[in-house]
Design an enzyme around this catalytic site. Structure first.
Site, mmCIF file in Angstrom:
data_model
loop_
_atom_site.group_PDB
_atom_site.id
_atom_site.type_symbol
_atom_site.label_atom_id
_atom_site.label_comp_id
_atom_site.label_asym_id
_atom_site.label_seq_id
_atom_site.Cartn_x
_atom_site.Cartn_y
_atom_site.Cartn_z
ATOM 1 N N LYS A 43 29.888 -118.308 -39.034
ATOM 2 C CA LYS A 43 30.702 -118.360 -40.243
ATOM 3 C C LYS A 43 31.322 -119.748 -40.444
ATOM 4 C CE LYS A 43 30.389 -113.845 -41.068
ATOM 5 N NZ LYS A 43 29.620 -113.328 -39.903
HETATM 6 C C1 LIG Z 1 28.649 -112.382 -39.873
HETATM 7 C C2 LIG Z 1 27.775 -112.337 -38.695
HETATM 8 C C3 LIG Z 1 26.476 -111.828 -38.784
HETATM 9 C C4 LIG Z 1 25.917 -111.247 -40.055
HETATM 10 O O1 LIG Z 1 25.739 -112.210 -41.050
HETATM 11 P P1 LIG Z 1 25.583 -111.777 -42.580
HETATM 12 O O2 LIG Z 1 25.577 -113.021 -43.341
HETATM 13 O O3 LIG Z 1 26.782 -110.919 -42.887
HETATM 14 O O4 LIG Z 1 24.332 -110.993 -42.681
HETATM 15 C C5 LIG Z 1 25.680 -111.866 -37.645
HETATM 16 N N1 LIG Z 1 26.163 -112.342 -36.478
HETATM 17 C C6 LIG Z 1 27.410 -112.821 -36.363
HETATM 18 C C7 LIG Z 1 27.864 -113.305 -35.042
HETATM 19 C C8 LIG Z 1 28.247 -112.853 -37.463
HETATM 20 O O5 LIG Z 1 29.482 -113.347 -37.330
#
Ligand SMILES: *Cc1c(COP(=O)(O)O)cnc(C)c1O
Length: 490
Positions: A112
């Site tokens: 993120k």
């Molecule tokens: C948010 C997240 C995901 C999923 O990503 P999306 O964009 O919501 O599909 C997968 N792995 C981790 C560690 C995340 O923080």
């Protein structure tokens, strides 16, 4: 001609990129999509010679075309600096089977950070460009990682306040501790008695609530979102698909123009959708393998064409993927059908019956992995490669093995790695050796460092010793009133 964005659900108001970022979501509840996906104006052979920031500029200028070069470069420079503990920002590691794109070198050691370190800059610039002088309130629902990354990004940013809602019992110990120890006078963190979907649905509702909105407007506030429903989250994520391609060329695993498959651990469908945009922009992508954990709504959807959330919500060891309503899928439905009436109908069906049907050929393939398959993958990759995968990345790695096993596809692949194993140390350690089962979360962090021979990442060092600054927990139907009252304190 400027690139405009419009709602997936047919609202007739077209907006610029900066306006879409500022609003977060369209008035009719739809998501903003580009009216046409721009094509890259550089050759894939050029990627190899660009660093992350230059590539980010070359990609983002196409998607966010009402930003000036100066504005965009300032946003990029502010975001991708030594907050990241690797100068490459998103380095690629190789295993025998694939490339692994590490997106966890930012401040909160999950992917993120790739978008949320730049979003506050994009949002502030957007506010300025559009003469918006009200305080921007960021409302965010989190399955664990978005919350912390958004808090880090927006903490003490003038003219903004941020409220993060997380499922009280649906995030890992480390994730929770990261959030409730957050500093910054404009931050607020709230536990919700419910799961992630409850959080996300309630937040989306608060967002589009006309009464709440007009009350806030009269008091000098405006909502925006740091969730991947915001196009300002999605656009920066397109960059690293191009970057991965360049690194695979450098590593000699592909040649310019070759197809490359990506396997993405998926929750809200934001990350993998950025891969789709990269492909549409001109990156030679083969398949996009959408990897799910036991909450396999997306797997079933890609297999059968039926999206159905009438099922049990399962808490797994990959909590950031414990999602039944993948918001960004709505954008794909639009791009595949180019029919906003249809999308609107499908979303109404999702709201009322909890399901809809949609079949259209695409480059997406669904795979899913059980908890035990995920754990076995962590163990086998560690033993074979001396490389530790986090639980989410392991879901994808396992998905790659299944996909290759089923299809025999020999196209080179990149597994997108979304978190550092230290963030989910307890599960990772138990996967490596069952003798560690039951280890306390913070003890597991130290042990994992010993077992793997890698240092504990700085952002979570001594996390258990930091003071708890947020300890509110409310019911999901209290969110609206909570927001109404809390905002006045920003
Ligand atoms: C948010 C997240 C995901 C999923 O990503 P999306 O964009 O919501 O599909 C997968 N792995 C981790 C560690 C995340 O923080």
């Amino acid at each position: 001609m400027a690139l405009l964005y419009k709602s997936t659900r047919g609202d007739k108001k077209f907006v610029t990129a900066s306006q879409a970022i500022l609003r977060g979501i369209a008035d009719d509840g739809g998501l903003y999509v580009p009216t046409n996906i721009p094509k890259i104006d550089f050759g894939t052979e050029e990627i190899v010679g660009m660093d992350y920031k230059e590539l980010a500029y070359r990609v983002l200028r196409l998607m966010l075309d009402d930003f000036s070069e100066e504005e965009l470069r300032a946003c990029i420079d502010g975001a991708y600096d030594d907050k990241f503990d690797d100068p490459l920002i998103a380095p690629l590691t190789e295993t025998e089977e694939c490339g692994v794109l590490e997106l966890f070198h930012g401040k909160t050691i999950a992917f993120k950070d790739m978008a949320l370190s730049i979003l506050p800059y994009l949002l502030k610039t957007s506010a300025k460009k559009n003469g918006e002088d009200r305080t921007v309130i960021i409302l965010t629902a989190t399955s664990g990682d978005t919350g912390k990354a958004a808090l880090e990004g927006f903490a003490n940013v003038d003219g903004t306040g941020i409220i993060v809602f997380f499922p009280q019992d649906g995030v890992s110990d480390v994730q929770k501790r990261q959030m409730i120890t957050q500093e910054g006078k404009n931050t607020c963190v709230v536990g919700i008695k419910g799961n992630f979907d409850d959080c996300q649905t309630a937040v989306k509702k608060a967002f589009t609530d006309p009464e709440l909105k007009s009350q806030l407007a009269s008091e000098g506030y405006v909502f925006s979102s740091a969730n991947s429903i915001n196009i300002g989250r999605l656009a920066p994520q397109i960059v690293y698909y191009f970057y991965a391609y360049g690194q695979m060329i450098k590593a000699g695993r592909i040649s310019v123009g070759d197809k490359l498959n990506f396997v993405v651990p998926t929750g809200n469908f934001g990350n993998i959708l950025a891969g789709y945009y990269a492909k549409e922009m001109g990156l030679p992508v083969g398949k996009l393998v959408c990897a799910s954990n036991e909450n396999k709504v997306l797997y079933d959807f890609f297999k059968t064409g039926v999206y159905d959330i009438n099922r049990k919500f399962i808490l797994t060891s990959s909590p950031s993927m414990d999602i039944l309503i993948s918001s960004n899928l709505e954008r794909l439905l639009y791009h595949l059908s180019e029919d906003t009436d249809k999308v609107k109908g499908l979303m109404e069906g999702l709201g009322s019956a909890g399901k809809y049907e949609f079949s259209e050929d695409s480059c997406f393939v669904g795979e899913y992995s059980t908890e035990s398959e995920t754990f076995e993958t962590i163990k086998s990759v560690f033993e074979k490669e001396n490389y530790v995968l986090d639980t989410h990345t392991a879901v994808a790695y396992s998905g790659l093995r299944k996909y290759v096993g089923e299809t025999g596809d020999t196209t080179p692949s990149v597994v997108v790695s979304t978190a550092s194993p230290f963030k989910f140390a307890k599960s990772v350690l138990a996967a490596i050796d069952s003798k560690y089962e039951g280890t306390e979360a913070f003890e597991a962090v130290g042990l994992l460092s010993e077992v793997s021979g890698t240092a504990v990442p700085k952002p979570i060092k001594d996390l258990d010793k930091r003071p708890i600054l947020h300890d509110i927990c409310i019911e999901k139907d209290e969110i609206k009133d909570f927001v109404r009252n809390r905002i006045r304190q920003f």
